[in-house]
Scaffold this active site. Structure first.
Site, PDB file in Angstrom:
ATOM      1  N   GLU A 130       0.870  -1.290  -0.128  1.00 40.27           N
ATOM      2  CA  GLU A 130       0.167  -0.131   0.008  1.00 40.27           C
ATOM      3  C   GLU A 130       0.715   1.146  -0.147  1.00 40.27           C
ATOM      4  O   GLU A 130       0.529   2.062  -0.571  1.00 40.27           O
ATOM      5  CB  GLU A 130      -0.914   0.079   1.139  1.00 40.27           C
ATOM      6  CG  GLU A 130      -2.030   1.018   1.046  1.00 40.27           C
ATOM      7  CD  GLU A 130      -1.781   2.538   1.875  1.00 40.27           C
ATOM      8  OE1 GLU A 130      -2.318   3.310   1.381  1.00 40.27           O
ATOM      9  OE2 GLU A 130      -0.343   2.530   2.373  1.00 40.27           O
ATOM     10  N   GLU A 131       1.999   1.258   0.737  1.00 41.04           N
ATOM     11  CA  GLU A 131       2.780   2.488   0.817  1.00 41.04           C
ATOM     12  C   GLU A 131       3.408   3.051  -0.519  1.00 41.04           C
ATOM     13  O   GLU A 131       3.911   4.105  -0.523  1.00 41.04           O
ATOM     14  CB  GLU A 131       3.838   2.195   1.949  1.00 41.04           C
ATOM     15  CG  GLU A 131       3.410   2.094   3.518  1.00 41.04           C
ATOM     16  CD  GLU A 131       2.558   3.418   3.954  1.00 41.04           C
ATOM     17  OE1 GLU A 131       2.632   4.552   3.243  1.00 41.04           O
ATOM     18  OE2 GLU A 131       2.195   3.253   5.019  1.00 41.04           O
ATOM     19  N   HIS A 141       2.985   9.083   9.366  1.00 39.25           N
ATOM     20  CA  HIS A 141       4.345   8.956   8.671  1.00 39.25           C
ATOM     21  C   HIS A 141       5.584   9.588   9.474  1.00 39.25           C
ATOM     22  O   HIS A 141       6.509   9.848   8.938  1.00 39.25           O
ATOM     23  CB  HIS A 141       4.183   9.361   7.170  1.00 39.25           C
ATOM     24  CG  HIS A 141       3.506   8.681   6.425  1.00 39.25           C
ATOM     25  ND1 HIS A 141       3.495   8.727   5.183  1.00 39.25           N
ATOM     26  CD2 HIS A 141       2.591   7.652   6.807  1.00 39.25           C
ATOM     27  CE1 HIS A 141       2.838   7.848   4.368  1.00 39.25           C
ATOM     28  NE2 HIS A 141       2.362   7.046   5.404  1.00 39.25           N
TER      29      HIS A 141
END
Length: 351
Positions: A222-223, A323
């Site tokens: 996903e990142e 993050h």
């Protein structure tokens, strides 16, 4: 609203998950951990070719399916250069700034499986040597890894087995406070993975048969933008990403409720599904916040961009300092799982 039965287990599971290094591209160990957890519950699982895991709970309706996803891959880095001074230059995996990892402990995993510890530092760290240490830009040129080994040049580093392309993971520094806060790197999105695992466990313990066959995709890319864009069955009608709610100026998301996303950088989420989620929250006295994330994309975004004909949505626990060194509260975990609990037992929205 029924009481949350397993918040202590959820927090302990988050602690286990964030302690397993899993930067995008190197997630096999954490995926195996999740698979073992589900196998103990006698849940059917399978792997896709990308290395993600798909768990399935059969439902009464096998012609229309649901899919929920949370991602277990995290931010990280990869060795770009073995420098002549015996340190490592990094290339980042995922979207974050170099200043958010300055001073962080890390691990370097070689291709042979050896692991070395280190610290991420500015090259110009010492104020006794570098006059403008505080003003130097935090970027790829200035940030480096100091390896915890007796090395003074590139040749000595390579003799350890460290090479360009080796993965670098960041110490999670996980802490759980007595008043319910969870502080850690990688709560994005391992907090949501823990919630889904506990939700599946709850369904099994309560012998609940879901109205629709439901798949749980534990995605691992996903990142980097494409974790949830495949392995969606043709029968899948609704696709719900469970990922963090981002906090900051102009946002309504907090650390104590479930965040329901109306729009992110990919555009609005399905309006009828969003309204359905809000109605479920209101009916069951679940604390929620509606929000828009301007610099955000989810696995549901990736699925839509890949061309899947699905109803898509996004909810998740509120996470502060996304993050970076993140934080949430057990009440946000509770509200998120409760909304998912009622959602899975509800009807699919009209289409």
């Amino acid at each position: 609203m029924s009481t949350y039965p397993n918040v202590k287990e959820t927090k302990e599971l988050i602690q286990e998950l964030v302690s397993i290094p899993s930067p995008s591209g190197n997630t096999k160990k954490v995926i195996q951990f999740v698979d073992n957890y589900l196998k103990k519950l006698n849940v059917k699982t399978e792997y896709n070719r990308k290395g993600a895991l798909i768990a399935t709970l059969p439902g009464t309706n096998q012609n229309e399916h649901r899919m929920l996803t949370a991602h277990v891959d995290t931010l990280g880095a990869i060795v770009k250069e073995v420098k002549s001074n015996g340190r490592l230059r990094l290339d980042l995996i995922g979207g974050f700034n170099y200043n958010s990892i300055e001073g962080e402990y890390c691990e370097i995993q070689t291709s042979s499986g050896d692991v070395f510890t280190g610290t991420i530092l500015m090259h110009q760290t010492s104020v006794h040597v570098y006059k403008d240490a505080g003003k130097a830009e935090r970027n790829q040129e200035n940030i480096e890894v100091r390896i915890d080994a007796k090395v003074e040049n590139a040749e000595e580093v390579r003799l350890l087995g460290i090479e360009v392309g080796d993965f670098v993971s960041f110490d999670s520094r996980v802490q759980i406070t007595d008043n319910g806060f969870i502080k850690s790197r990688h709560l994005d999105d391992k907090a949501s993975v823990a919630i889904l695992l506990q939700l599946i466990k709850r369904m099994k313990q309560e012998n609940i048969t879901l109205p629709y066959t439901t798949h749980f995709l534990i995605s691992n890319n996903e990142e980097i933008g494409y974790g949830g864009n495949s392995n969606i069955t043709p029968e899948t009608v609704e696709y719900l990403a469970v990922d963090m709610g981002a906090m900051g100026d102009g946002q309504s998301t907090d650390e104590y409720t479930v965040s329901i996303c109306a729009k992110d950088s990919s555009g609005p989420y399905h309006y009828e599904l969003r309204k359905h989620l809000v109605e479920l929250a209101q009916t069951n006295e679940i604390g929620y916040k509606l929000d828009i994330y301007p610099y955000y994309g989810s696995d549901a975004s990736a699925a839509i961009r890949a061309g899947h004909d699905i109803i898509h949505g996004l909810i998740g626990p509120g996470i502060d300092s996304s993050h970076a060194y993140e934080r949430t509260h057990e009440s946000s975990l509770e509200q998120t799982e409760q909304l998912l609990y009622y959602y899975l037992q509800s009807n699919i929205v009209p289409y």
